[in-house]
Design a protein around this motif. Structure first.
Motif, short mmCIF file in Angstrom:
data_model
loop_
_atom_site.label_atom_id
_atom_site.label_comp_id
_atom_site.label_asym_id
_atom_site.label_seq_id
_atom_site.Cartn_x
_atom_site.Cartn_y
_atom_site.Cartn_z
N ILE A 1 27.18 41.98 27.99
CA ILE A 1 26.61 40.47 28.70
C ILE A 1 28.17 40.60 29.11
CG2 ILE A 1 25.39 40.40 27.54
CD1 ILE A 1 27.36 38.86 25.33
N HIS A 2 29.22 41.01 28.94
CA HIS A 2 30.28 40.90 29.80
C HIS A 2 30.64 41.04 30.99
CE1 HIS A 2 31.31 39.62 25.29
NE2 HIS A 2 30.90 40.23 24.55
N PRO A 3 31.47 40.51 31.25
CA PRO A 3 31.99 40.66 32.96
C PRO A 3 32.50 41.47 33.22
CG PRO A 3 33.17 38.74 32.36
CD PRO A 3 32.52 38.86 31.08
N ASN A 4 32.44 42.68 34.08
CA ASN A 4 33.28 43.30 34.76
C ASN A 4 34.87 42.66 34.60
OD1 ASN A 4 34.61 45.92 35.22
ND2 ASN A 4 33.72 46.23 37.37
N TYR A 5 35.99 43.52 34.23
CA TYR A 5 37.37 42.72 33.64
C TYR A 5 38.41 43.68 34.68
CZ TYR A 5 40.97 39.90 31.81
OH TYR A 5 42.01 38.61 31.82
N THR B 1 47.57 42.68 37.62
CA THR B 1 46.78 41.95 36.40
C THR B 1 45.57 41.83 36.35
OG1 THR B 1 46.47 39.40 34.86
CG2 THR B 1 46.33 39.54 37.66
N ARG B 2 44.66 41.87 36.33
CA ARG B 2 43.62 41.76 35.06
C ARG B 2 42.17 40.83 35.47
NH1 ARG B 2 41.84 46.32 31.84
NH2 ARG B 2 40.09 45.37 31.55
N SER B 3 40.97 40.79 36.36
CA SER B 3 40.46 39.46 36.75
C SER B 3 39.49 39.56 36.71
CB SER B 3 41.13 38.61 38.49
OG SER B 3 40.42 38.57 38.83
N THR B 4 38.34 38.41 36.68
CA THR B 4 36.66 38.98 37.15
C THR B 4 36.61 39.20 38.51
OG1 THR B 4 36.53 36.87 36.42
CG2 THR B 4 36.82 38.41 33.92
N PHE B 5 37.25 38.62 38.82
CA PHE B 5 37.10 38.21 40.22
C PHE B 5 37.18 39.45 41.44
CE2 PHE B 5 38.84 37.45 45.25
CZ PHE B 5 37.78 36.52 45.38
N GLY B 6 37.75 40.44 40.71
CA GLY B 6 37.57 42.37 41.10
C GLY B 6 38.06 42.79 42.43
N LYS B 7 38.57 41.40 43.12
CA LYS B 7 39.71 41.72 44.64
C LYS B 7 40.60 42.16 44.42
CE LYS B 7 36.24 39.36 46.83
NZ LYS B 7 35.70 38.72 48.42
N ALA B 8 41.21 42.10 45.74
CA ALA B 8 42.84 41.36 45.12
C ALA B 8 42.62 40.59 45.72
CB ALA B 8 43.93 42.08 46.33
N LEU B 9 43.94 39.50 45.04
CA LEU B 9 44.60 38.22 45.86
C LEU B 9 45.61 38.32 46.27
CD1 LEU B 9 43.62 37.16 41.37
CD2 LEU B 9 42.30 36.75 43.45
N ALA B 10 45.40 37.34 46.93
CA ALA B 10 46.75 36.49 47.85
C ALA B 10 47.53 35.18 47.20
CB ALA B 10 46.56 36.74 49.55
N ILE B 11 48.52 35.18 46.80
CA ILE B 11 49.06 33.84 46.58
C ILE B 11 50.19 33.21 46.56
CG2 ILE B 11 47.84 34.21 43.99
CD1 ILE B 11 50.60 34.67 43.15
N ASP B 12 50.22 31.54 46.83
CA ASP B 12 51.51 31.57 47.65
C ASP B 12 52.09 31.06 46.52
OD1 ASP B 12 49.16 30.62 49.72
OD2 ASP B 12 48.67 28.81 48.02
N VAL B 13 52.26 30.80 45.56
CA VAL B 13 53.80 30.98 44.23
C VAL B 13 53.32 31.83 43.57
CG1 VAL B 13 54.96 28.56 45.17
CG2 VAL B 13 53.04 29.08 43.64
#
Length: 71
Positions: free
Chosen positions: A5-9, A24-36
């Protein structure tokens, strides 16, 4: 705990606008681009400044600066 029942992390790569990269680890699953990030945010770098718009800090000090002072 219930099984399946747990999401992929997965581990994802994070890239900041300043060029800093980390993982880092994220349930988003794709590379992240952040501002700060912690490398460029003014609070963490010590470059944070208090902006005095229109002399508000001085106006406050003039009105309430006498409170708490002992004669």
């Amino acid at each position: 705990m219930k099984a399946d029942i747990h999401p992929n992390y997965p581990v994802v790569a994070v890239t900041c606008s300043c060029g800093n990269k980390f993982e880092t680890r994220s349930t988003f699953g794709k590379a992240l681009a952040i501002d700060v990030c912690n490398e460029c945010h003014p609070f963490y770098t010590g470059k944070q400044k208090t902006l005095d718009t229109g002399g508000r800090v001085q106006k406050f000090a003039d009105r309430f600066g006498a409170f708490g002072k002992k004669a």
